[in-house]
Design a protein around this motif. Sequence first.
Motif, short mmCIF file in Angstrom:
data_model
loop_
_atom_site.label_atom_id
_atom_site.label_comp_id
_atom_site.label_asym_id
_atom_site.label_seq_id
_atom_site.Cartn_x
_atom_site.Cartn_y
_atom_site.Cartn_z
N LEU A 636 47.77 35.29 47.17
CA LEU A 636 47.72 35.81 45.82
C LEU A 636 46.26 35.96 45.42
CD1 LEU A 636 50.43 33.32 45.13
CD2 LEU A 636 50.74 35.67 44.35
N THR A 637 46.05 36.61 44.28
CA THR A 637 44.69 36.67 43.75
C THR A 637 44.63 35.81 42.48
OG1 THR A 637 45.19 38.65 42.49
CG2 THR A 637 44.21 38.95 44.67
N PHE A 638 43.45 35.36 42.17
CA PHE A 638 43.29 34.38 41.10
C PHE A 638 42.20 34.82 40.11
CE2 PHE A 638 45.29 32.38 44.67
CZ PHE A 638 46.23 31.52 44.13
N PRO A 639 42.54 35.77 39.24
CA PRO A 639 41.59 36.14 38.17
C PRO A 639 41.38 34.93 37.26
CG PRO A 639 43.48 37.65 38.25
CD PRO A 639 43.81 36.48 39.12
N PHE A 640 40.30 34.94 36.54
CA PHE A 640 40.04 33.81 35.65
C PHE A 640 39.16 34.28 34.49
CE2 PHE A 640 35.62 33.19 36.88
CZ PHE A 640 35.58 33.78 38.15
N GLY A 641 38.90 33.36 33.60
CA GLY A 641 38.04 33.73 32.48
C GLY A 641 37.86 32.57 31.54
N VAL A 664 35.42 36.34 28.14
CA VAL A 664 34.73 36.67 29.39
C VAL A 664 35.77 36.63 30.50
CG1 VAL A 664 32.97 35.97 31.04
CG2 VAL A 664 32.55 35.73 28.58
N ASP A 665 36.03 37.78 31.08
CA ASP A 665 37.05 37.88 32.13
C ASP A 665 36.40 38.15 33.47
OD1 ASP A 665 39.03 38.70 29.71
OD2 ASP A 665 40.16 38.08 31.49
N ASP A 666 37.06 37.67 34.50
CA ASP A 666 36.65 37.98 35.87
C ASP A 666 37.89 38.38 36.64
OD1 ASP A 666 35.84 37.98 38.58
OD2 ASP A 666 34.18 36.61 38.10
N CYS A 667 38.01 39.67 36.92
CA CYS A 667 39.17 40.15 37.66
C CYS A 667 38.72 40.75 38.99
CB CYS A 667 39.97 41.14 36.84
SG CYS A 667 39.05 42.57 36.27
N GLY A 668 37.60 40.25 39.48
CA GLY A 668 37.10 40.78 40.75
C GLY A 668 36.51 42.16 40.53
N ASN A 669 36.53 42.95 41.58
CA ASN A 669 35.98 44.30 41.46
C ASN A 669 36.85 45.14 40.54
OD1 ASN A 669 33.76 43.84 43.07
ND2 ASN A 669 34.83 44.44 44.96
N ILE A 670 36.19 46.05 39.83
CA ILE A 670 36.87 46.80 38.78
C ILE A 670 37.01 48.26 39.17
CG2 ILE A 670 36.56 47.65 36.42
CD1 ILE A 670 35.35 44.88 35.77
N ILE A 671 38.22 48.78 39.05
CA ILE A 671 38.46 50.17 39.41
C ILE A 671 37.98 51.08 38.28
CG2 ILE A 671 40.22 51.88 40.03
CD1 ILE A 671 41.92 49.36 40.99
N ASN A 672 38.43 50.79 37.05
CA ASN A 672 38.07 51.62 35.90
C ASN A 672 37.74 50.70 34.73
OD1 ASN A 672 38.20 53.15 33.46
ND2 ASN A 672 39.32 54.76 34.52
N PRO A 673 36.46 50.51 34.44
CA PRO A 673 36.07 49.53 33.40
C PRO A 673 36.71 49.82 32.05
CG PRO A 673 34.15 50.25 34.66
CD PRO A 673 35.30 51.12 35.10
N MET A 674 36.82 51.09 31.70
CA MET A 674 37.42 51.43 30.41
C MET A 674 38.88 50.96 30.35
SD MET A 674 38.21 55.28 29.04
CE MET A 674 39.69 55.43 30.04
N ILE A 675 39.59 51.17 31.43
CA ILE A 675 41.00 50.77 31.46
C ILE A 675 41.12 49.24 31.49
CG2 ILE A 675 43.06 50.75 32.93
CD1 ILE A 675 42.60 53.72 33.43
N VAL A 676 40.23 48.59 32.22
CA VAL A 676 40.26 47.12 32.26
C VAL A 676 40.01 46.56 30.86
CG1 VAL A 676 39.00 45.09 33.09
CG2 VAL A 676 39.74 46.86 34.70
N ASP A 677 39.03 47.11 30.15
CA ASP A 677 38.80 46.64 28.78
C ASP A 677 40.02 46.86 27.90
OD1 ASP A 677 36.30 45.76 29.40
OD2 ASP A 677 35.20 47.25 28.23
N GLY A 678 40.66 48.01 28.09
CA GLY A 678 41.86 48.30 27.31
C GLY A 678 42.97 47.30 27.61
N ALA A 739 39.59 43.58 44.41
CA ALA A 739 40.12 43.54 43.04
C ALA A 739 41.14 42.41 42.92
CB ALA A 739 40.75 44.87 42.68
N LYS A 740 41.38 41.98 41.69
CA LYS A 740 42.30 40.87 41.49
C LYS A 740 43.48 41.17 40.57
CE LYS A 740 39.40 36.82 42.44
NZ LYS A 740 39.03 35.49 41.93
N GLY A 741 43.38 42.21 39.74
CA GLY A 741 44.45 42.43 38.74
C GLY A 741 44.04 41.82 37.42
N VAL A 742 44.47 42.45 36.31
CA VAL A 742 43.97 41.99 35.01
C VAL A 742 44.98 42.11 33.87
CG1 VAL A 742 43.04 44.20 34.19
CG2 VAL A 742 41.88 42.07 33.57
N GLY A 743 46.10 42.77 34.12
CA GLY A 743 46.98 43.16 33.00
C GLY A 743 47.39 42.03 32.10
N GLU A 744 47.54 40.85 32.65
CA GLU A 744 48.11 39.77 31.86
C GLU A 744 47.14 38.62 31.60
OE1 GLU A 744 52.56 40.55 33.62
OE2 GLU A 744 51.08 39.48 34.78
#
Lengths: 789, 149, 172, 289
Positions: A636-641, A664-678, A739-744
């Motif tokens: 699994l991946t382990f985003p954190f913040g 402050v979030d860390d979701c690993g590498n980011i595909i689209n910063p605008m979408i991640v912020d959203g 990347a790690k995932g960020v939606g939740e």
Amino acid sequence: MTAETELQTTPEVGGMGHSKKRKEDPRFIRGQGEYIEDVVLPNMVWMDIVRSPYAHAKIKSIDASEALAMPGVLAVITGKDLEKAGLHWMPTLAGDKQMVLPVDTVMYQAQEVAAVVAETRYQAADAIQAVYVDYEPLPVLLDPFEAMQPDAQVLRPDRGPDKQNNHIWHWESGDRAATDAALAASDKVVPIDVYIPRIHVASIETCGCIADFDPVRGHLDFHVTSQAPHVYRTVISLVSGVPESNIRVKTHDIGGGFGGKVPVYPGYVCAIVASLTLGRPVKWIEDRSENLQADSFARDYHVHAELGLTDDGTITGLRVKTLADHGYSDAAADPSAFPAGLFNVITGSYQMPQAFVEVDGAYTNKPPGGVAYRCSFRVTEAVQTIEQLVDLAAREVGMDPAAFRMKNFIRKDQFPYHTPTGWDYDSGDYHAALQKALDMIGYDDLRKEQAEKRARGELMGIGISSFTEIVGAGPSHTFDLIGIKMFDSAEIRVHPTGSAIIRIGVQTQGQGHETTFAQIVAEELGIPMDKVKVEYGDTDTAPYGLGTYASRSTPTAGAAASVASRKIREKARLIAAHLLEAAPDDLEWTNGKFTVKGSPDRSKTIAEIAFAAYTNHPQGMEAGLEATDYYDPPNLTFPFGSYICVVDIDKATGQVKVRRFVAVDDCGNIINPMIVDGQIHGGLTMGFAPALYESITYDELGNNQAGTFMDYLIPTAVETPRWELEKTITPSPHHPIGAKGVGESATVGAPPAIVNAVVDALSHLGVRTIDIPMTPQKIWAILHEKGVA
Amino acid sequence: MEFSGAVDIPASREQVFAFVTDPNKVGGCGPGVESIEVIDPTHFRAKAKVGVGFITARFVVDLEIAEQQPPDMAIIKAHGQAPGSAVDALGRMNLVDGPEPGTTTMLWAAEVSISGMIASVGSRLVEGTANKMIGQTFDCVRAKIVAGR
Amino acid sequence: MTRQHVSVTVNGEVREADVEPRLLLVHLLRDVFGLTGTHVGCDTSNCGACTVHVNGMSAKSCTMLAVQADGAEIRTIEGMASGATLHPLQQGFWDQHGLQCGFCTPGMIMQSAWLLARNPDPSEDEIRDGISGNLCRCTGYVNIVKAIQQAAAELRAAEAAPDASGTPAAAS
Amino acid sequence: MIPAAVDYVRPADLGEALRILKEREGEAKVLSGGYSLLPLLKLRLAQPAILVDLQAIGGLDGISRTDDDIRIGGRATHRRILEDEGLAAVLPIMRDAAGGIGDPQIRNWGTIGGSVAHADPSADWPAVLQAVRASIVLRSADGERVVPARGFFIDTFQTGIEPAEMLTEIRIPLPAPKSGSAYQKLERRAGDFSTVGAAALLTLGADGRIAEVGVGLTAVADAPFAATHAEDALRGARPGDELFREAAAAASRQSRPADDAHGPAEYKRAMVTEMTFRALRAALGRALA
């Protein structure tokens, strides 16, 4: 300064790290999205549902004669009708079963009792008023603790002879004896009780479907608001007996999911049965009350946790006992091996020598569920408990909660970190994230301000949450839904003129897949993202996948997209070698083209290679340029913040105002910063909502007390804080693009920051914990009891 | 929800008892009752339009005199349904001597359960409304007995 | 119940229908006229997904009967763009990532258009108050506010220089 | 959610509307905006036979001023009241209340007459109108009567309007010089119905004492009511925080809130005290401004 992923592509190509505008937006901003309710099929009819007023009752009889005589009414379907076809029960994704329509007993208020089909939606709505159901009320069992008593009435006698009680399952993780010993040897054991109430995802679009059975072709087209269309297809085939090849599940645009559109609902089965019976397309769209009262709920966890400490504030162990209220059926969507989801990630961001976690599931007379509310399998419950407990522990050993965390965090050099409950955290830098948050918010100054205000009798609090998420379900050795392994898939075809299509097994409900998956392909193949079409949500064409929930799209299908792209790249290398008359190993891949090492003028772009793949490919090589990948994640991946919240409390009214909230979030590498912020903005808001506003409660008869948006209080723009975001970037070492995932993440991380801030504001009064939602009346009652209000 | 109260009625215990156990008499006092059908001496079915102001629902209510000790005590069960909603009630009435000779005090207690949509969306109004309807019912009983005496 | 004749001007075009008096305006637009950009989210006038303009005022079309709108001018999301040219609010929502699932977006844009027509230079608080009858579950409102600010600035600039080429479509 | 079948008429003038109300007495329901009525129709908690829509009747939506009073047409929207500068100058309480009702769309279409006639115990106008001692003009085919707002709100969703009558106007006496008014509303979230609302109007005499006062309360009884005990405590006294606290406590004692999702009765009683205090303070501030 926001941390950034290093750009490998130009803005025109738009690979990873570019804030590209979304490709899906033009249709939405013009009102040309196509949601389920917008779909109109020829000859279509409408279904509406008769629901039970009682939370528990015997059905003595159902009289549909008046309804059947009404204009336009075509059919009334009851549980007895379904029983004849063996369709009155259906499996849940958690391996329990659930009534489609009851034959003789209703188990919760607003349960489906009969389905009425009519020519128009207005006729169907009239007809449900004319179906007379004669009920005999039965005693209602609402409290899961009562339900677990040996003398409690058995709500589900249908289970085996050895299961004549309300205990669904017991699950445990970690070493009980070692944990008991660790706590016994601790200088201090800090206990906490946390109740995380029922809440509802309440996406602004409700659920709905159109079942369209063609009796001539024997084919079922099922249009539905589903986060997991392939799983639906398999379940429908298993339940109905229609061959899976004759079923097509199609999703259209989905107006928000958040976990609520993972389960298969009884209304869907009724619509399918109605269409099979009538041979016409049958449409069913829930209204908001049906959605809030009957769809799978989230949470309802009663957690008792104890944290062992040494006098100097070092954590020694964690013991957790939890009761999970699942309503009358466990309709969660957790992987089979994890009936309480990934709740055992509750050891959090801390070096934890020992831990033991146990959870019991119980039946009550409430709607079934246990699905996520923007949360990857019960992680919110875990994070809220450990983060509240850590704050409390810090206070009890006289340490600042930030310092306490810094002392006990898993260090950067300890990754991969093996937890006592069996997880292997992939990567992290928790100290850096918290430090960044402390700096952003000006922590020391806030503590000074708080001391001054407290001296003046004003209530202000600062709360921290340093969470670890666990997403990307999941590795096939442990993760499955109803037996189907939780891989995910991507299939890519590059067309002769250098554009491409990618089809994926995951399903967007607003996450922006049409954009981000194009960006992954752009990153890997150098094809401009504008020229990459992304398709999903049609089981006839998309590769099999488990769908989108639990923040798994990027970790699973995102990886598949990357791996499939790389497969294509390897074939492209061979074609380029053929075109350049060079050895494949002499070619170098940069910026979307293969170049002969040392000869920068000898190169072939991906577009040139694609054309050759259909026009001039090497003898003996298959034509075409396409690849498929079914990605089985190794871990699994382990985003954190780290989140920090500042609240001010109106002593007179008990109202809590969030003054600032830094994330402050860390979701690993980011595909689209605008979408991640959203995603983070939205996630924070869905963490804020249950902390202060939302909950579903029942009166003593089991009547849902939040059955409309008049009482289920979704925050408006007025209350919602002005979120302040920052990032750190710690790539996942095992994910192809890091990347790690960020939606939740934000929904998981936010509630304890808010709770901790409110408790912090009141801690000098002896307040140790407050259950969410922290409504004004609840805060006022505390202040009143303490003699402050 | 539990409600209780006491009503003094200037009539004998027998008169009061006879009135409240006669569906055709007491029926006219039930909230919004539009018709009463007598099924047998202890079972009745009423159709009633109940609500506050113009907010109303039509209920079909089955009533049963579950227990009686004339002229002292009666227990009445009610089970009513409207589309999407239901009401169940258990009422107990004890008749004792009133403060004045020849009068009767009716001590009553009712347990009322309201289920379904009305309970879900109208919770802020349900208790007050139920309380008021019960009060009106007993005021009506008193008035009719006095008038018919 | 007798059906009644309804004649409305929708996005500049006269549309007519014979309807049951109980037909909701949102269903007239969606089911009768096929304008499915207007959505139903909550049924109790809390969420604003069904917001349209009726005679220039923003209204929740799930809480209005079609017959109430007889004779009215109605504007829906489908009437906002001018051909290929997006309305500045549509552009703002796209540029600023003011939408995710898109379901609340048409109502949000229509309410914002009404807001900017009455208050061309709103503060952030005024924007937030102005969309308080529109619920969004995805965005946390941050980027919606930015989208409205972008559109407001663009509309003010267009107002100040009406002859400049490339003038965006006027607000309602 | 779909309403039950219903007829609809849009009379062109008041006479026609009143005639229909008389002919269809008990079956007809006046539609004036509809933001309270439509949700009930959709939940099928109300099923009138015919809706009489007032939108085409001229002269019912204005705000005017005579030498003695302010006259607000029954069809004046919350929006119109909110944005009327002249009204806000003399009776700022009207702006306070209008600005807190529902959300912007509801304020665009909902009307004061519709809200007052609907008489939801949690609606804001009834308490305000009692605080400012408004009168309510009722018309029927048989004539007109003017009744005080105090006493008009009989019970939950029940007013003094007879079935064949229609509310056509609200009249509010012009406050004397050195008056101030304010409405304070506590809500769970923007757009919510009031948990508690307190309306206050204060008039100061030449001696600086409170010459006249009105206090109305929202959502803490079966019907909104005038907090007469608080008024008695205030009248003739010298204004100040201590007096306001006492009066607010008297208002609280007079309230009869019910337990519900907005909070237990005990909380609401405490909030009556707080909101009444805040309203009195704000009203005094305006009286002195």
